[in-house]
Design a protein around this motif. Sequence first.
Motif, PDB file in Angstrom:
ATOM      1  N   HIS A  95       0.723  -1.087  -0.115  1.00 62.81           N
ATOM      2  CA  HIS A  95      -0.009   0.066   0.046  1.00 62.81           C
ATOM      3  C   HIS A  95       0.813   1.229   0.061  1.00 62.81           C
ATOM      4  CE1 HIS A  95      -3.652  -2.138   0.260  1.00 62.81           C
ATOM      5  NE2 HIS A  95      -3.257  -2.836   1.606  1.00 62.81           N
ATOM      6  N   THR A  96       2.180   1.168   0.513  1.00 62.50           N
ATOM      7  CA  THR A  96       2.862   2.526   0.668  1.00 62.50           C
ATOM      8  C   THR A  96       3.925   2.296  -0.345  1.00 62.50           C
ATOM      9  OG1 THR A  96       4.479   1.184   2.238  1.00 62.50           O
ATOM     10  CG2 THR A  96       2.412   2.575   3.092  1.00 62.50           C
ATOM     11  N   GLY A  97       4.352   1.258  -1.184  1.00 64.47           N
ATOM     12  CA  GLY A  97       5.306   1.264  -2.192  1.00 64.47           C
ATOM     13  C   GLY A  97       5.483  -0.342  -2.581  1.00 64.47           C
ATOM     14  N   PHE A  98       6.634  -0.871  -2.327  1.00 73.70           N
ATOM     15  CA  PHE A  98       7.114  -1.869  -2.572  1.00 73.70           C
ATOM     16  C   PHE A  98       8.199  -2.483  -1.831  1.00 73.70           C
ATOM     17  CE2 PHE A  98       9.653   0.421  -5.254  1.00 73.70           C
ATOM     18  CZ  PHE A  98      10.736  -0.424  -5.392  1.00 73.70           C
ATOM     19  N   ALA A  99       8.439  -3.918  -1.647  1.00 79.29           N
ATOM     20  CA  ALA A  99       9.249  -4.545  -0.821  1.00 79.29           C
ATOM     21  C   ALA A  99       9.997  -5.363  -1.958  1.00 79.29           C
ATOM     22  CB  ALA A  99       8.947  -5.284   0.246  1.00 79.29           C
ATOM     23  N   ILE A 100      11.378  -5.771  -1.697  1.00 82.75           N
ATOM     24  CA  ILE A 100      12.150  -6.633  -2.513  1.00 82.75           C
ATOM     25  C   ILE A 100      12.730  -7.927  -1.707  1.00 82.75           C
ATOM     26  CG2 ILE A 100      14.109  -6.657  -4.035  1.00 82.75           C
ATOM     27  CD1 ILE A 100      14.070  -3.888  -4.591  1.00 82.75           C
ATOM     28  N   TYR A 101      12.334  -9.050  -2.126  1.00 88.91           N
ATOM     29  CA  TYR A 101      12.667 -10.296  -1.160  1.00 88.91           C
ATOM     30  C   TYR A 101      13.758 -11.123  -2.175  1.00 88.91           C
ATOM     31  CZ  TYR A 101       8.822  -8.930   1.798  1.00 88.91           C
ATOM     32  OH  TYR A 101       7.952  -8.210   2.689  1.00 88.91           O
ATOM     33  N   ARG A 102      14.652 -11.825  -1.532  1.00 86.03           N
ATOM     34  CA  ARG A 102      15.316 -12.850  -1.922  1.00 86.03           C
ATOM     35  C   ARG A 102      14.776 -14.306  -1.644  1.00 86.03           C
ATOM     36  NH1 ARG A 102      18.386 -11.285  -5.176  1.00 86.03           N
ATOM     37  NH2 ARG A 102      20.161 -10.606  -3.964  1.00 86.03           N
ATOM     38  N   VAL A 103      14.515 -15.053  -2.660  1.00 83.61           N
ATOM     39  CA  VAL A 103      13.788 -16.688  -2.332  1.00 83.61           C
ATOM     40  C   VAL A 103      15.043 -17.344  -1.663  1.00 83.61           C
ATOM     41  CG1 VAL A 103      12.842 -18.580  -3.384  1.00 83.61           C
ATOM     42  CG2 VAL A 103      12.200 -16.414  -4.317  1.00 83.61           C
ATOM     43  N   THR A 104      14.587 -18.165  -0.355  1.00 84.80           N
ATOM     44  CA  THR A 104      15.532 -18.873  -0.042  1.00 84.80           C
ATOM     45  C   THR A 104      15.258 -20.555  -0.083  1.00 84.80           C
ATOM     46  OG1 THR A 104      14.229 -18.628   2.128  1.00 84.80           O
ATOM     47  CG2 THR A 104      15.894 -17.175   1.689  1.00 84.80           C
ATOM     48  N   GLY A 105      14.290 -20.921  -0.836  1.00 88.17           N
ATOM     49  CA  GLY A 105      14.017 -22.266  -0.730  1.00 88.17           C
ATOM     50  C   GLY A 105      13.034 -22.327  -2.174  1.00 88.17           C
TER      51      GLY A 105
END
Length: 323
Positions: A95-105
């Motif tokens: 809702h405020t922007g975005f997030a970045i994630y790294r897949v770990t599995g």
Amino acid sequence: MYLLHRIYNQTSAAMQIRLLEEENKLSIGYAAFVLAGEGDTLIGHARTMAKADFAVYFAALGHKMGLPWATRTRSHWLYYFLQLESNDTVVVPTHTGFAIYRVTGAPEVVPTVAREHDVGFTVPVKLLVNDPKGAVGAALTDAMRFRGTDLMLSGQATQDIDGLVAGQDTTVPEPAAAAVAAVQETLQGLHPAQFTEIVGRYLRAMGADEVRYPAADPNEDETPVDILGVFRNVGAVILVHAQQYSGTVPEAGIQELVGFQYTTFEGYDAMAVIKWFVTTGHFPEDEDEAVGYVQENRVQVFQDTDLAKRLVISGVDLNFAKA
């Protein structure tokens, strides 16, 4: 892989957010398949089948199970999610922007969750960057206009993501107001066929492999889709309805948009469909129903000077050869 994953499920969004915040797991729906014992089979097929073949299998399985929503198009979003593996990168709008994630599995089925919520699959992740405001490049901004659930990213958008993870500023300077005004005036003065061609040129500048103009093609059935852009590298097709106005978009234009919602073309079943409504005018400010309609149906709207700004930034040629 770089994937844009949008949490968009009215019946399970709260659970998907809880899984992400409390258990570091991204999730997606399709619980009906997991409850029927088909989840692991879908994971296996997504990792071995071409996207077009997976779409055919998914739709056939959905038909067999009596799931009218299980269309080939719906398979695309699940296909990319189930292909995720360790070290892949996922962008999740918030809702405020975005997030970045790294897949770990690897993706897995979650039948215990599926019994209570429309969540069938999860994948473990680690948060890399949360809400990097004011540092988003044009390529990633355009990619996030996609309103579907999952879209594979490529090109400059992936470079923007890497830059954000490294703490770099990937923004593009705001175009000069005078330049935008000049382009807007040019757009409003073009012949309608030239206007649609300019939109087509913009799709080319974005990386489209193929651009067609269905509404002007005598071999096509009557359609409100003026421009069609094919992006094979990300497996997507953009359908555009374009209108020239210098003021408020009239009711007739909004009604054309209604028809645009349900326009499909053969030959693109293996691609995610992205729908744009492009106008140099603007929606009436008090027309909540029209604005709500396009938002509800995931149509991206370019109105007023939105297109002009992007043309200035991308440097699209607005000239036409003289007859």
